[in-house]
Design an enzyme around this catalytic site. Structure first.
Site, PDB file in Angstrom:
ATOM      1  N   LYS A  59      41.804  71.851  13.619  1.00 35.78           N
ATOM      2  CA  LYS A  59      39.764  71.133  13.699  1.00 35.78           C
ATOM      3  C   LYS A  59      39.896  71.163  15.272  1.00 35.78           C
ATOM      4  O   LYS A  59      37.853  70.744  15.512  1.00 35.78           O
ATOM      5  CB  LYS A  59      39.602  70.200  12.454  1.00 35.78           C
ATOM      6  CG  LYS A  59      39.827  70.216  11.037  1.00 35.78           C
ATOM      7  CD  LYS A  59      39.492  71.627  10.211  1.00 35.78           C
ATOM      8  CE  LYS A  59      39.731  72.056   9.162  1.00 35.78           C
ATOM      9  NZ  LYS A  59      39.271  73.193   8.414  1.00 35.78           N
ATOM     10  N   TYR A 273      42.703  72.934  -5.566  1.00 37.22           N
ATOM     11  CA  TYR A 273      42.649  72.412  -4.275  1.00 37.22           C
ATOM     12  C   TYR A 273      43.551  70.943  -3.820  1.00 37.22           C
ATOM     13  O   TYR A 273      43.324  70.552  -4.470  1.00 37.22           O
ATOM     14  CB  TYR A 273      40.959  72.532  -3.485  1.00 37.22           C
ATOM     15  CG  TYR A 273      41.013  71.341  -2.346  1.00 37.22           C
ATOM     16  CD1 TYR A 273      41.380  72.689  -0.956  1.00 37.22           C
ATOM     17  CD2 TYR A 273      41.273  70.352  -1.994  1.00 37.22           C
ATOM     18  CE1 TYR A 273      41.324  72.700   0.008  1.00 37.22           C
ATOM     19  CE2 TYR A 273      41.530  70.472  -0.717  1.00 37.22           C
ATOM     20  CZ  TYR A 273      41.183  71.239   0.592  1.00 37.22           C
ATOM     21  OH  TYR A 273      41.172  71.024   1.598  1.00 37.22           O
ATOM     22  N   TYR A 299      47.160  73.182   2.494  1.00 36.65           N
ATOM     23  CA  TYR A 299      45.854  74.166   3.370  1.00 36.65           C
ATOM     24  C   TYR A 299      47.107  75.200   3.980  1.00 36.65           C
ATOM     25  O   TYR A 299      46.711  76.250   3.667  1.00 36.65           O
ATOM     26  CB  TYR A 299      45.510  73.634   4.460  1.00 36.65           C
ATOM     27  CG  TYR A 299      43.698  74.449   5.073  1.00 36.65           C
ATOM     28  CD1 TYR A 299      43.388  74.294   4.473  1.00 36.65           C
ATOM     29  CD2 TYR A 299      43.961  74.854   6.503  1.00 36.65           C
ATOM     30  CE1 TYR A 299      42.243  75.618   5.234  1.00 36.65           C
ATOM     31  CE2 TYR A 299      43.529  75.840   7.561  1.00 36.65           C
ATOM     32  CZ  TYR A 299      42.319  76.062   6.545  1.00 36.65           C
ATOM     33  OH  TYR A 299      41.617  76.657   6.625  1.00 36.65           O
TER      34      TYR A 299
END
Length: 347
Positions: A59, A273, A299
Site C-alpha cells: 500500500k 476473507y 492476503y
C-alpha cells in the site's frame, strides 16, 4: 526497447504529484530453495514487504500518490477503511503521522471473530500506535457511505478530510503499481532476466489494476496472474479490468487494456476473507522454513497457496522464471496466534 518504454512511463508518472514514503526500488531476489522443493520454474520474489513504511507492504506505493493528492487538495485529515487486520489501514495511519495529519480508520468485521489478539493485536495495535482513531463497523456495512458520513461530520467542525478507498484502490492509487511494473522491468533487464510470469494476491483490485495498466504501457508479454482473496472470479476480474481501464485513461493511454490480460484465480479464498485455510498455513510455514520469509495469513499467504498449488498442477510448465510479488503484512500474524500449530517450543 524495454528500457525506452520504461523511460516513457516514468515521464508519464512524473506528471502526477507524489510524496516519497517508501524505500524504492524494492529488491528482486531468487527463491532457490523453494524452487528446488517445488521442482517447477525458477522462483523469484519482488520484496514489496521492504517498502519501509510501518514495516512495509504494497500500500505504500499507492499512498505515495494518494497522500500527495491529499496534500495538494489541502487536506488535514485522512479517512480510510478496511478489514480488521488491514495492512492498508496500518500504512495509511503511518503515512498520515509522517505528514502531520489526523487519521480515522473504519474497520469492517468480516470474520465475526472476538478473539482479543485478532481485534486488538497485529495491525490494529499499530493503527493506534501511529495515532489513528479506530472504530468498528459490522460486516456487510456500506463502508464508502460510512466514510462519507464521517467526512461530512468532520467538515461540519472545520476539518478538511480526504477519503481514501479500501486498499487505496482507485486510479490515483493504482499509479503506484503501474510504477512497480516499470521498476520490475528495469530490474529484470539490468539483470538479464526474462520474467515469464508475475503472480500476486488480489483483493481490492488496485495492485493488479496498476500492474495491468503498467505492463500494457510497457507492451510487456509478462503473464500476470492474481490469486483472489475475497471475491468470486467473475467479480474480481470485472473490478480489476474496470480500474485498469480508468487508470490507463488517467495516464493518458486511452482504451489500451486487453480484457484477456486480466486473470484471477479465486479458488484459494476458502470460507471467506480473512479466514485461514489449510493451504495458506502450509504455504506460510514452507516459505518461513525454506526462504526465511514471513507472509501474512489474510492476503499474501493465500496468494502463495495459489502459486504453489498451480506450480504443482503444471500451470507454469514451459516457463523459466516466475516472480511472486510479496505485498507484506506479516504484522497480521500476531492477530492469528492460534492458527499455526507450531511444535518445538520448550521451557
Amino acid at each position: 526497447m524495454a528500457l525506452s518504454l520504461c523511460k516513457e512511463l516514468s515521464v508519464t508518472l512524473a506528471k502526477f504529484p507524489r510524496i516519497s514514503l517508501g524505500h524504492l526500488p524494492t529488491p528482486l531476489e531468487p527463491m532457490d530453495r523453494l524452487s528446488e522443493v517445488l521442482g517447477g520454474p525458477r522462483l523469484w520474489v519482488k520484496r514489496d514487504d521492504c517498502t519501509g513504511l510501518s514495516s512495509g507492504g504494497n500500500k505504500t506505493r499507492k499512498l505515495e500518490f494518494l497522500m500527495a493528492d491529499a496534500v495538494q487538495k489541502g487536506a488535514d485529515t485522512i479517512i480510510t477503511q478496511g478489514a480488521t487486520q488491514s495492512n492498508h489501514a496500518r500504512q495509511t495511519a503511518a503515512a498520515a503521522a509522517k505528514l502531520g495529519m489526523e487519521c480515522h480508520i473504519l474497520l469492517e468485521d468480516r470474520t465475526g471473530s472476538n478473539d482479543r489478539n485478532y481485534i486488538l493485536n497485529g495491525n490494529v495495535l499499530l493503527d493506534r500506535l501511529h495515532g489513528g482513531t479506530v472504530s468498528k463497523r459490522v460486516g456487510g456495512a456500506d463502508m464508502n457511505s460510512e466514510m462519507e458520513s464521517l467526512a461530512a461530520q468532520l467538515r461540519d467542525i472545520g476539518r478538511s478530510p480526504y477519503v481514501i478507498p479500501g486498499g487505496g484502490s482507485n486510479p490515483i492509487g493504482a499509479l503506484g503499481y503501474a510504477n512497480c511494473a516499470r521498476e520490475l522491468t528495469e530490474q529484470a533487464v539490468t539483470a538479464g532476466l526474462k520474467v515469464d510470469a508475475l503472480v500476486h494476491a488480489t483483493g481490492s483490485s488496485g495492485t493488479q489494476a496498476g500492474l495491468v495498466a503498467g505492463l500494457a504501457a510497457l507492451r510487456s508479454d509478462i503473464h500476470l496472474l492474481g490469486i483472489g482473496v475475497r471475491a468470486p472470479k467473475e467479480k474480481q476480474e470485472a473490478m480489476v479490468y474496470d480500474l485498469a481501464v480508468r487508470t490507463a485513461k488517467l495516464m493518458g493511454a486511452g482504451d489500451q487494456i486487453d480484457r484477456e490480460a486480466v486473470r484471477a484465480n479465486c479458488e484459494y479464498v476458502g470460507a471467506g476473507y480473512g479466514l485461514p485455510t489449510p493451504g495458506m498455513i502450509e504455504a506460510l510455514k514452507l516459505l518461513a522454513r525454506t526462504e526465511g520469509l514471513l507472509f501474512d495469513p489474510v492476503y499474501s499467504g493465500k496468494g502463495l497457496d495459489g502459486l504453489i498449488d498451480q506450480i504443482r498442477k503444471g500451470y507454469f510448465d514451459g516457463m523459466e522464471n516466475v516472480v511472486f510479488l510479496h505485498t507484506g503484512g506479516s504484522a497480521a500474524l500476531f492477530g492469528y496466534p492460534d492458527t499455526f500449530d507450531l511444535a518445538g517450543y520448550t521451557t
